[in-house]
Design a protein around this motif. Structure first.
Motif, PDB file in Angstrom:
ATOM      1  N   GLN A  87      10.770  -5.372  -0.178  1.00 41.47           N
ATOM      2  CA  GLN A  87      11.361  -4.058  -0.412  1.00 41.47           C
ATOM      3  C   GLN A  87      12.193  -4.105  -1.684  1.00 41.47           C
ATOM      4  OE1 GLN A  87      13.865  -2.570   2.729  1.00 41.47           O
ATOM      5  NE2 GLN A  87      13.565  -0.464   2.055  1.00 41.47           N
ATOM      6  N   ASP A 145       3.385  -5.492  -0.869  1.00 41.55           N
ATOM      7  CA  ASP A 145       2.837  -6.689  -0.248  1.00 41.55           C
ATOM      8  C   ASP A 145       3.648  -7.902  -0.681  1.00 41.55           C
ATOM      9  OD1 ASP A 145       0.791  -5.347   1.062  1.00 41.55           O
ATOM     10  OD2 ASP A 145      -0.561  -5.526  -0.652  1.00 41.55           O
ATOM     11  N   SER A 146       3.528  -8.985   0.069  1.00 43.38           N
ATOM     12  CA  SER A 146       4.303 -10.194  -0.216  1.00 43.38           C
ATOM     13  C   SER A 146       3.953 -10.827  -1.555  1.00 43.38           C
ATOM     14  CB  SER A 146       4.139 -11.211   0.906  1.00 43.38           C
ATOM     15  OG  SER A 146       2.778 -11.575   1.019  1.00 43.38           O
ATOM     16  N   LEU A 161       8.180  -0.245  -0.705  1.00 39.27           N
ATOM     17  CA  LEU A 161       7.625  -1.386   0.016  1.00 39.27           C
ATOM     18  C   LEU A 161       6.378  -1.907  -0.691  1.00 39.27           C
ATOM     19  CD1 LEU A 161       7.971  -0.200   3.708  1.00 39.27           C
ATOM     20  CD2 LEU A 161       9.351  -1.894   2.522  1.00 39.27           C
ATOM     21  N   TYR A 168      13.557  -7.767   2.418  1.00 37.87           N
ATOM     22  CA  TYR A 168      12.360  -7.822   3.267  1.00 37.87           C
ATOM     23  C   TYR A 168      12.497  -6.857   4.428  1.00 37.87           C
ATOM     24  CZ  TYR A 168      10.975 -11.801   0.521  1.00 37.87           C
ATOM     25  OH  TYR A 168      10.612 -12.594  -0.524  1.00 37.87           O
ATOM     26  N   ASP A 169      11.399  -6.161   4.725  1.00 31.80           N
ATOM     27  CA  ASP A 169      11.355  -5.203   5.819  1.00 31.80           C
ATOM     28  C   ASP A 169       9.978  -5.283   6.463  1.00 31.80           C
ATOM     29  OD1 ASP A 169      11.922  -3.164   7.567  1.00 31.80           O
ATOM     30  OD2 ASP A 169      11.658  -1.567   6.090  1.00 31.80           O
ATOM     31  N   HIS A 170       9.913  -5.783   7.700  1.00 27.54           N
ATOM     32  CA  HIS A 170       8.658  -5.898   8.447  1.00 27.54           C
ATOM     33  C   HIS A 170       7.580  -6.630   7.652  1.00 27.54           C
ATOM     34  CE1 HIS A 170      10.312  -3.356  11.534  1.00 27.54           C
ATOM     35  NE2 HIS A 170      10.626  -2.449  10.632  1.00 27.54           N
ATOM     36  N   ASN A 171       7.899  -7.815   7.174  1.00 29.09           N
ATOM     37  CA  ASN A 171       6.968  -8.676   6.428  1.00 29.09           C
ATOM     38  C   ASN A 171       6.492  -8.069   5.117  1.00 29.09           C
ATOM     39  OD1 ASN A 171       7.116 -10.679   8.410  1.00 29.09           O
ATOM     40  ND2 ASN A 171       5.530  -9.663   9.613  1.00 29.09           N
ATOM     41  N   LYS A 172       7.209  -7.127   4.593  1.00 28.83           N
ATOM     42  CA  LYS A 172       6.909  -6.528   3.293  1.00 28.83           C
ATOM     43  C   LYS A 172       8.109  -6.752   2.384  1.00 28.83           C
ATOM     44  CE  LYS A 172       3.122  -3.932   4.112  1.00 28.83           C
ATOM     45  NZ  LYS A 172       1.973  -3.767   3.263  1.00 28.83           N
TER      46      LYS A 172
END
Length: 61
Positions: free
Chosen positions: A37, A46-47, A44, A31-35
């Motif tokens: 990875q 979306d969730s 990157l 995970y990187d900044h709510n994305k």
């Protein structure tokens, strides 16, 4: 030596690697900044992503 595509015999191979100090954890999303990875190519997403659209990596495989 390679593991079989359907996972048969992976336990013995995993034990072989573990005995020699290697990690055999299954790769998962990072995970990187709510994305999400991709651990393979760092793409990157979306969730809601279930596989990498950049390299095709899939955590279920």
């Amino acid at each position: 030596m390679a593991s079989s595509p359907n996972g048969a015999g992976d336990e013995a191979f995993d034990q072989f690697l573990t005995d020699r100090g290697h990690s055999v954890e299954r790769a998962g999303w990072e995970y990187d900044h709510n994305k999400k990875q991709c651990p393979e190519c760092s793409g990157l997403h979306d969730s809601a992503a279930t596989s990498c659209t950049v390299c095709g990596w899939d955590p279920r495989k």
